[in-house]
Write a protein that holds these residues in place. Structure first.
Motif, PDB file in Angstrom:
ATOM      1  N   MET A 131       3.536  -8.121   8.697  1.00 54.23           N
ATOM      2  CA  MET A 131       2.659  -6.954   8.855  1.00 54.23           C
ATOM      3  C   MET A 131       1.325  -7.199   8.171  1.00 54.23           C
ATOM      4  N   GLY A 132       1.341  -7.896   7.058  1.00 52.49           N
ATOM      5  CA  GLY A 132       0.097  -8.234   6.385  1.00 52.49           C
ATOM      6  C   GLY A 132      -0.814  -9.055   7.269  1.00 52.49           C
ATOM      7  N   SER A 133      -0.243 -10.021   7.976  1.00 50.14           N
ATOM      8  CA  SER A 133      -1.030 -10.843   8.895  1.00 50.14           C
ATOM      9  C   SER A 133      -1.521 -10.033  10.091  1.00 50.14           C
ATOM     10  N   LEU A 134      -0.661  -9.160  10.604  1.00 50.51           N
ATOM     11  CA  LEU A 134      -1.069  -8.336  11.736  1.00 50.51           C
ATOM     12  C   LEU A 134      -2.255  -7.450  11.385  1.00 50.51           C
ATOM     13  N   ASP A 169     -11.242  -8.607   3.861  1.00 51.89           N
ATOM     14  CA  ASP A 169     -11.447  -7.974   2.567  1.00 51.89           C
ATOM     15  C   ASP A 169     -12.007  -6.562   2.673  1.00 51.89           C
ATOM     16  N   LYS A 170     -12.397  -6.154   3.881  1.00 52.03           N
ATOM     17  CA  LYS A 170     -12.872  -4.782   4.084  1.00 52.03           C
ATOM     18  C   LYS A 170     -11.716  -3.812   4.329  1.00 52.03           C
ATOM     19  N   ILE A 171     -10.511  -4.368   4.459  1.00 47.49           N
ATOM     20  CA  ILE A 171      -9.327  -3.532   4.669  1.00 47.49           C
ATOM     21  C   ILE A 171      -8.486  -3.521   3.399  1.00 47.49           C
ATOM     22  N   PHE A 172      -8.089  -2.335   2.963  1.00 47.43           N
ATOM     23  CA  PHE A 172      -7.145  -2.187   1.853  1.00 47.43           C
ATOM     24  C   PHE A 172      -5.819  -1.769   2.465  1.00 47.43           C
ATOM     25  N   HIS A 173      -4.852  -2.680   2.426  1.00 44.01           N
ATOM     26  CA  HIS A 173      -3.580  -2.479   3.132  1.00 44.01           C
ATOM     27  C   HIS A 173      -2.476  -2.110   2.155  1.00 44.01           C
ATOM     28  N   VAL A 174      -1.855  -0.968   2.396  1.00 38.85           N
ATOM     29  CA  VAL A 174      -0.783  -0.436   1.550  1.00 38.85           C
ATOM     30  C   VAL A 174       0.522  -0.425   2.343  1.00 38.85           C
ATOM     31  N   ILE A 175       1.588  -0.865   1.719  1.00 37.45           N
ATOM     32  CA  ILE A 175       2.924  -0.784   2.311  1.00 37.45           C
ATOM     33  C   ILE A 175       3.710   0.321   1.602  1.00 37.45           C
ATOM     34  N   GLU A 229       6.812  -9.070  -3.899  1.00 38.30           N
ATOM     35  CA  GLU A 229       6.607  -9.870  -2.690  1.00 38.30           C
ATOM     36  C   GLU A 229       5.145  -9.892  -2.279  1.00 38.30           C
ATOM     37  N   ALA A 230       4.440  -8.777  -2.482  1.00 39.39           N
ATOM     38  CA  ALA A 230       3.032  -8.697  -2.076  1.00 39.39           C
ATOM     39  C   ALA A 230       2.176  -9.723  -2.803  1.00 39.39           C
ATOM     40  N   LEU A 231       2.579 -10.111  -4.011  1.00 38.22           N
ATOM     41  CA  LEU A 231       1.810 -11.086  -4.783  1.00 38.22           C
ATOM     42  C   LEU A 231       1.991 -12.499  -4.253  1.00 38.22           C
ATOM     43  N   GLN A 232       3.044 -12.718  -3.459  1.00 41.97           N
ATOM     44  CA  GLN A 232       3.406 -14.070  -3.032  1.00 41.97           C
ATOM     45  C   GLN A 232       3.028 -14.377  -1.590  1.00 41.97           C
ATOM     46  N   GLU A 233       2.424 -13.424  -0.907  1.00 41.78           N
ATOM     47  CA  GLU A 233       2.245 -13.577   0.531  1.00 41.78           C
ATOM     48  C   GLU A 233       1.291 -14.712   0.880  1.00 41.78           C
ATOM     49  N   SER A 270      -8.010 -12.953   0.845  1.00 38.54           N
ATOM     50  CA  SER A 270      -7.496 -11.600   0.999  1.00 38.54           C
ATOM     51  C   SER A 270      -5.993 -11.649   1.221  1.00 38.54           C
ATOM     52  N   ARG A 271      -5.240 -10.990   0.349  1.00 36.34           N
ATOM     53  CA  ARG A 271      -3.786 -10.913   0.535  1.00 36.34           C
ATOM     54  C   ARG A 271      -3.465 -10.005   1.705  1.00 36.34           C
ATOM     55  N   GLY A 272      -2.338 -10.259   2.330  1.00 35.39           N
ATOM     56  CA  GLY A 272      -1.930  -9.429   3.457  1.00 35.39           C
ATOM     57  C   GLY A 272      -1.633  -7.999   3.047  1.00 35.39           C
ATOM     58  N   THR A 273      -1.062  -7.827   1.869  1.00 31.52           N
ATOM     59  CA  THR A 273      -0.764  -6.494   1.331  1.00 31.52           C
ATOM     60  C   THR A 273      -1.449  -6.350  -0.022  1.00 31.52           C
ATOM     61  N   ASP A 274      -2.281  -5.336  -0.142  1.00 32.06           N
ATOM     62  CA  ASP A 274      -3.024  -5.127  -1.392  1.00 32.06           C
ATOM     63  C   ASP A 274      -2.254  -4.294  -2.399  1.00 32.06           C
ATOM     64  N   CYS A 275      -1.383  -3.427  -1.896  1.00 28.63           N
ATOM     65  CA  CYS A 275      -0.651  -2.522  -2.787  1.00 28.63           C
ATOM     66  C   CYS A 275       0.632  -2.081  -2.103  1.00 28.63           C
ATOM     67  N   VAL A 276       1.708  -1.985  -2.879  1.00 27.62           N
ATOM     68  CA  VAL A 276       2.977  -1.451  -2.371  1.00 27.62           C
ATOM     69  C   VAL A 276       3.328  -0.209  -3.168  1.00 27.62           C
TER      70      VAL A 276
END
Length: 454
Positions: A199-202, A216-222, A232-236, A245-251
């Motif tokens: 989902m982070g890649s999508l 980097d203009k998107i802040f993605h929250v799961i 897991e978000a730290l390892q993506e 830019s990480r796929g997930t910025d915050c869970v």
């Protein structure tokens, strides 16, 4: 069942009291002395009895990073969007795990559709721009796992065993396998990325390009049912990682979001979930064929039976063995067992799997492994009482709600088939390997058995 967040936890002497002690993660209000709209949010507590293997799974630096995976980051971006120059605004996208929606439905006495609309409306009332369902990411993960199992089955031999294949969607289990178990377990982990990683890649790659945005203009929250997703978000290692830019910025856990909803006086107008494709029509909520999870076992079992033995399997029949969280499924023909699959939930069952695997006395071709007893619905980030125990009444309602959501095979998703072509240049392209598969770390430092509480 969650990983302990701080390395120093393992330094405590394990008396009964200390095993049930908890690590307090300060709330945003406590850290800043603020009294805002959500100042009553409960502190996140990770119980030492939930740790898998202290001092092996989480470094001190990672502990600090995980503690920052809280509502503070989320509200910081929301507030900056309201105050700063528009050129510095970020698009907020929230992706909700399918096992989280039954929690909101049961907690607020709603249908799962109404719960999703209220959740979406609440998030958008705060300033979130898009709210997605991660089911499509699980579609990709399951499809890639199906193909990998068939390949492993055909390549398997005694000199270079490719089986059993162990699922890799649960971050608590994968973390434990990498950091504590190492070889000979990690070669058996399926290389398909988890739904959260995909989902982070999508969102940060496919959706960003559709919207003409840099990642980097998107802040993605799961929004997820367990705390392990934060780690897991730290390892993506997603497609966008090379672009900083990480796929997930915050869970945020389902429980954290529910607290926000309960304490908010913001006027909420219900809204339908968004899609990655900009469709106006609201899509029907669907799930995969698992009692409390994404159902990797059932989907891979049916696919393998057809692909390898030309056998059509309708309903998958589970047989409980050691306990209700260790179940077996077999495909038999003329008295011969062609496929033997298992589901092992909770770390007592996982321990037995690992011990038998190391002894070379493991009869299964495939195991669906989940850290939480009862599956993802029973994640520690939702359906918990004030003292940190499972709210069994609420959980039972959640199971009924989840079971009533229509099941759809990943192969039946037209959007997934379109994405394989449009986003990944086909089903067997190098981009598929890059976007949908991962590699695992080498053997970690072995854990002292005294540090593992099963």
């Amino acid at each position: 069942m969650c990983l302990c967040l701080f390395k120093e936890c393992s330094k405590k002497t394990k008396t009964d009291d200390q095993e049930n002690a908890s690590v307090d993660v300060p709330s945003p209000a406590q850290e800043n002395g603020e009294k805002g709209e959500f100042h009553k949010l409960a502190d996140a507590k990770i119980f030492l009895s939930d740790c898998l293997a202290c001092d092996s799974c989480v470094s001190a630096e990672e502990g600090i990073q995980v503690s920052q995976q809280n509502a503070k980051d989320f509200f910081q971006v929301l507030n900056l969007n309201k105050k700063c120059d528009t050129s510095k605004h970020r698009v907020l996208a929230v992706s909700v795990c399918p096992q989280s929606l039954p929690y909101f439905a049961a907690k607020f006495s709603l249908s799962v559709t109404d719960a999703s609309r209220r959740l979406c409306g609440f998030l958008k009332s705060l300033g979130v721009h898009y709210v997605f369902d991660t089911t499509i990411a699980a579609d990709f993960s399951i499809l890639e796992s199906q193909k990998e199992f068939v390949r492993r089955f055909r390549q398997h031999n005694e000199e270079e065993p490719a089986l059993p294949m162990l699922t890799s969607a649960c971050p608590g289990w994968v973390r434990y396998a990498e950091r504590v178990l190492g070889h000979p377990v990690t070669p058996h982990l399926c290389t398909a990325k988890s739904p959260q990683q995909i989902m982070g890649s999508l969102v940060k790659d496919y959706f960003a390009r559709r919207q003409n945005l840099s990642p980097d203009k998107i802040f993605h929250v799961i929004v997820a049912p367990c705390y392990d997703k934060k780690l897991e978000a730290l390892q993506e290692d997603v497609l966008t990682a090379s672009r900083g830019s990480r796929g997930t910025d915050c869970v945020l856990t389902s429980g954290e979001i529910a607290q926000m909803m309960e304490q908010s006086d913001v006027s909420v107008r219900e809204a339908a979930l968004d899609t990655l494709f900009g469709d106006v029509k609201e899509e029907e909520l669907r799930r995969h064929d698992g009692a409390g999870s994404d159902g990797y076992l059932a989907h891979i079992f049916r696919h393998a039976a057809k692909e390898l033995f030309n056998e059509d399997v309708g309903e998958v029949t589970y047989r409980a063995l050691r306990n209700k969280d260790f179940q077996e499924v077999t495909l038999e023909k003329s008295g011969e067992v062609l496929l033997r699959f298992a589901a092992a939930y909770g770390f007592r069952n996982i321990q037995n799997v690992v011990l038998k695997l190391k002894k070379g006395k493991f009869p299964y071709h495939f195991v669906e492994v989940l850290a939480c007893a009862g599956g993802c619905l029973n994640g520690r980030g939702q359906a918990q009482t004030a003292d940190g125990r499972t709210d069994k009444t609420l959980l039972q309602k959640m199971k009924g709600i989840y079971a009533d959501i229509p099941v759809q095979l990943p192969e039946a998703s037209t959007h997934v088939q379109e994405l394989y072509q449009e986003w990944l240049d086909g089903t067997d392209s190098p981009r598929v390997q890059e976007a949908l598969h991962t590699a695992y770390q080498g053997p970690g430092r072995p854990a002292d058995s005294r540090d593992i509480k099963w």
